[in-house]
Scaffold this motif. Structure first.
Motif, PDB file in Angstrom:
ATOM      1  N   ALA A  22       0.814  -1.206   0.000  1.00  0.00           N
ATOM      2  CA  ALA A  22       0.000   0.000   0.000  1.00  0.00           C
ATOM      3  C   ALA A  22       0.849   1.258   0.000  1.00  0.00           C
ATOM      4  O   ALA A  22       0.371   2.328  -0.318  1.00  0.00           O
ATOM      5  CB  ALA A  22      -0.915  -0.004   1.222  1.00  0.00           C
ATOM      6  N   GLY A  23       2.118   1.148   0.381  1.00  0.00           N
ATOM      7  CA  GLY A  23       2.985   2.312   0.446  1.00  0.00           C
ATOM      8  C   GLY A  23       3.770   2.492  -0.832  1.00  0.00           C
ATOM      9  O   GLY A  23       3.551   1.808  -1.817  1.00  0.00           O
ATOM     10  N   ALA A  24       4.680   3.474  -0.823  1.00  0.00           N
ATOM     11  CA  ALA A  24       5.486   3.739  -2.008  1.00  0.00           C
ATOM     12  C   ALA A  24       6.618   2.744  -2.098  1.00  0.00           C
ATOM     13  O   ALA A  24       6.863   1.962  -1.213  1.00  0.00           O
ATOM     14  CB  ALA A  24       6.034   5.160  -1.976  1.00  0.00           C
ATOM     15  N   GLY A  25       7.326   2.799  -3.149  1.00  0.00           N
ATOM     16  CA  GLY A  25       8.407   1.898  -3.491  1.00  0.00           C
ATOM     17  C   GLY A  25       8.313   1.766  -4.990  1.00  0.00           C
ATOM     18  O   GLY A  25       7.741   2.617  -5.656  1.00  0.00           O
ATOM     19  N   ALA A  26       8.834   0.716  -5.538  1.00  0.00           N
ATOM     20  CA  ALA A  26       8.697   0.517  -6.981  1.00  0.00           C
ATOM     21  C   ALA A  26       7.215   0.402  -7.298  1.00  0.00           C
ATOM     22  O   ALA A  26       6.492  -0.373  -6.687  1.00  0.00           O
ATOM     23  CB  ALA A  26       9.432  -0.741  -7.403  1.00  0.00           C
ATOM     24  N   GLY A  27       6.752   1.210  -8.219  1.00  0.00           N
ATOM     25  CA  GLY A  27       5.349   1.161  -8.613  1.00  0.00           C
ATOM     26  C   GLY A  27       4.430   1.940  -7.706  1.00  0.00           C
ATOM     27  O   GLY A  27       3.243   1.662  -7.655  1.00  0.00           O
ATOM     28  N   ALA A  28       4.947   2.942  -6.956  1.00  0.00           N
ATOM     29  CA  ALA A  28       4.109   3.731  -6.067  1.00  0.00           C
ATOM     30  C   ALA A  28       4.692   5.131  -5.914  1.00  0.00           C
ATOM     31  O   ALA A  28       5.837   5.377  -6.250  1.00  0.00           O
ATOM     32  CB  ALA A  28       3.990   3.046  -4.713  1.00  0.00           C
ATOM     33  N   PHE A  29       3.872   6.046  -5.388  1.00  0.00           N
ATOM     34  CA  PHE A  29       4.310   7.407  -5.113  1.00  0.00           C
ATOM     35  C   PHE A  29       3.579   7.903  -3.872  1.00  0.00           C
ATOM     36  O   PHE A  29       2.577   7.311  -3.452  1.00  0.00           O
ATOM     37  CB  PHE A  29       4.056   8.340  -6.306  1.00  0.00           C
ATOM     38  CG  PHE A  29       2.622   8.363  -6.760  1.00  0.00           C
ATOM     39  CD1 PHE A  29       1.714   9.247  -6.214  1.00  0.00           C
ATOM     40  CD2 PHE A  29       2.181   7.492  -7.741  1.00  0.00           C
ATOM     41  CE1 PHE A  29       0.389   9.260  -6.635  1.00  0.00           C
ATOM     42  CE2 PHE A  29       0.870   7.504  -8.177  1.00  0.00           C
ATOM     43  CZ  PHE A  29      -0.033   8.393  -7.609  1.00  0.00           C
ATOM     44  N   CYS A  30       4.081   8.994  -3.265  1.00  0.00           N
ATOM     45  CA  CYS A  30       3.490   9.522  -2.025  1.00  0.00           C
ATOM     46  C   CYS A  30       3.419  11.036  -2.067  1.00  0.00           C
ATOM     47  O   CYS A  30       4.136  11.690  -2.814  1.00  0.00           O
ATOM     48  CB  CYS A  30       4.352   9.154  -0.820  1.00  0.00           C
ATOM     49  SG  CYS A  30       4.490   7.408  -0.483  1.00  0.00           S
ATOM     50  N   VAL A  31       2.551  11.568  -1.189  1.00  0.00           N
ATOM     51  CA  VAL A  31       2.518  13.001  -0.912  1.00  0.00           C
ATOM     52  C   VAL A  31       2.662  13.145   0.601  1.00  0.00           C
ATOM     53  O   VAL A  31       2.050  12.397   1.366  1.00  0.00           O
ATOM     54  CB  VAL A  31       1.230  13.684  -1.438  1.00  0.00           C
ATOM     55  CG1 VAL A  31      -0.020  13.097  -0.823  1.00  0.00           C
ATOM     56  CG2 VAL A  31       1.296  15.192  -1.238  1.00  0.00           C
ATOM     57  N   LEU A  32       3.503  14.072   1.028  1.00  0.00           N
ATOM     58  CA  LEU A  32       3.781  14.321   2.437  1.00  0.00           C
ATOM     59  C   LEU A  32       3.318  15.724   2.786  1.00  0.00           C
ATOM     60  O   LEU A  32       3.659  16.684   2.089  1.00  0.00           O
ATOM     61  CB  LEU A  32       5.278  14.186   2.704  1.00  0.00           C
ATOM     62  CG  LEU A  32       5.767  14.601   4.092  1.00  0.00           C
ATOM     63  CD1 LEU A  32       5.282  13.613   5.149  1.00  0.00           C
ATOM     64  CD2 LEU A  32       7.277  14.707   4.114  1.00  0.00           C
ATOM     65  N   ASN A  33       2.540  15.859   3.849  1.00  0.00           N
ATOM     66  CA  ASN A  33       2.113  17.180   4.310  1.00  0.00           C
ATOM     67  C   ASN A  33       3.226  17.771   5.162  1.00  0.00           C
ATOM     68  O   ASN A  33       3.343  17.486   6.343  1.00  0.00           O
ATOM     69  CB  ASN A  33       0.812  17.090   5.107  1.00  0.00           C
ATOM     70  CG  ASN A  33       0.308  18.459   5.510  1.00  0.00           C
ATOM     71  OD1 ASN A  33       0.914  19.478   5.206  1.00  0.00           O
ATOM     72  ND2 ASN A  33      -0.816  18.488   6.223  1.00  0.00           N
ATOM     73  N   ALA A  34       4.060  18.597   4.540  1.00  0.00           N
ATOM     74  CA  ALA A  34       5.157  19.258   5.235  1.00  0.00           C
ATOM     75  C   ALA A  34       4.780  20.688   5.624  1.00  0.00           C
ATOM     76  O   ALA A  34       5.639  21.482   5.975  1.00  0.00           O
ATOM     77  CB  ALA A  34       6.408  19.251   4.353  1.00  0.00           C
ATOM     78  N   SER A  35       3.484  21.005   5.564  1.00  0.00           N
ATOM     79  CA  SER A  35       3.008  22.330   5.969  1.00  0.00           C
ATOM     80  C   SER A  35       2.706  22.311   7.467  1.00  0.00           C
ATOM     81  O   SER A  35       2.898  21.303   8.138  1.00  0.00           O
ATOM     82  CB  SER A  35       1.748  22.705   5.179  1.00  0.00           C
ATOM     83  OG  SER A  35       0.619  21.999   5.674  1.00  0.00           O
ATOM     84  N   GLU A  36       2.203  23.435   7.962  1.00  0.00           N
ATOM     85  CA  GLU A  36       1.908  23.547   9.392  1.00  0.00           C
ATOM     86  C   GLU A  36       0.442  23.303   9.722  1.00  0.00           C
ATOM     87  O   GLU A  36       0.050  23.422  10.884  1.00  0.00           O
ATOM     88  CB  GLU A  36       2.349  24.923   9.891  1.00  0.00           C
ATOM     89  CG  GLU A  36       3.855  25.124   9.788  1.00  0.00           C
ATOM     90  CD  GLU A  36       4.301  26.474  10.314  1.00  0.00           C
ATOM     91  OE1 GLU A  36       3.469  27.242  10.831  1.00  0.00           O
ATOM     92  OE2 GLU A  36       5.503  26.754  10.213  1.00  0.00           O
ATOM     93  N   SER A  37      -0.386  22.961   8.725  1.00  0.00           N
ATOM     94  CA  SER A  37      -1.817  22.748   8.949  1.00  0.00           C
ATOM     95  C   SER A  37      -2.277  21.453   8.301  1.00  0.00           C
ATOM     96  O   SER A  37      -1.640  20.952   7.374  1.00  0.00           O
ATOM     97  CB  SER A  37      -2.624  23.904   8.353  1.00  0.00           C
ATOM     98  OG  SER A  37      -2.254  25.123   8.936  1.00  0.00           O
ATOM     99  N   ALA A  38      -3.400  20.935   8.766  1.00  0.00           N
ATOM    100  CA  ALA A  38      -3.996  19.743   8.159  1.00  0.00           C
ATOM    101  C   ALA A  38      -4.777  20.149   6.907  1.00  0.00           C
ATOM    102  O   ALA A  38      -5.421  21.194   6.884  1.00  0.00           O
ATOM    103  CB  ALA A  38      -4.928  19.062   9.155  1.00  0.00           C
ATOM    104  N   TYR A  39      -4.698  19.305   5.876  1.00  0.00           N
ATOM    105  CA  TYR A  39      -5.439  19.507   4.629  1.00  0.00           C
ATOM    106  C   TYR A  39      -5.934  18.164   4.131  1.00  0.00           C
ATOM    107  O   TYR A  39      -5.446  17.113   4.553  1.00  0.00           O
ATOM    108  CB  TYR A  39      -4.550  20.153   3.552  1.00  0.00           C
ATOM    109  CG  TYR A  39      -4.136  21.562   3.898  1.00  0.00           C
ATOM    110  CD1 TYR A  39      -5.036  22.605   3.795  1.00  0.00           C
ATOM    111  CD2 TYR A  39      -2.854  21.825   4.356  1.00  0.00           C
ATOM    112  CE1 TYR A  39      -4.666  23.899   4.132  1.00  0.00           C
ATOM    113  CE2 TYR A  39      -2.478  23.115   4.694  1.00  0.00           C
ATOM    114  CZ  TYR A  39      -3.386  24.144   4.589  1.00  0.00           C
ATOM    115  OH  TYR A  39      -3.019  25.419   4.937  1.00  0.00           O
TER     116      TYR A  39
END
Length: 111
Positions: A22-39
């Protein structure tokens, strides 16, 4: 930027996860919330699979997509406008700051 324990574990494990996971690795990608608020974030694979969820600061959302796809951030689940970035297989894109009308600051264009 402070990452939650689950995000630190997920990011550490990214290179080791199997393509079918379910996570990234070969055949996957991710988005990380590096901001200061929840979205509210979505990840959509080029193949058409889509997933969305709220991410607190430091949390990540990953999706399997061997051809990459797009990640987006919204103020909430009902928002029509948000900020999107194209991503490639294996990429972890980071939202640094949210701004309406597709003017967000992403790590990939923060030069």
């Amino acid at each position: 930027m402070k990452l939650s324990k689950s995000s630190r574990i997920a990011l550490f494990a990214l290179p080791f996860l199997a393509p079918g996971g379910a996570g990234a690795g070969a055949g996957a990608f991710c988005v990380l919330n590096a901001s200061e608020s929840a979205y509210y974030f979505t990840a959509e694979a080029a193949e058409g699979t889509r997933r969305g969820q709220w991410l607190a600061p430091g949390d990540a959302l990953c999706l399997r997509g061997e051809q990459g796809g797009a990640v987006s951030a919204f103020v909430d689940e009902n928002a029509i406008e948000g900020c999107s970035r194209l991503v490639v297989d294996g990429q972890i894109e980071q939202l640094l700051a949210y701004s309406e009308f597709d003017r967000c600051r992403w790590a990939s264009n923060d030069g």
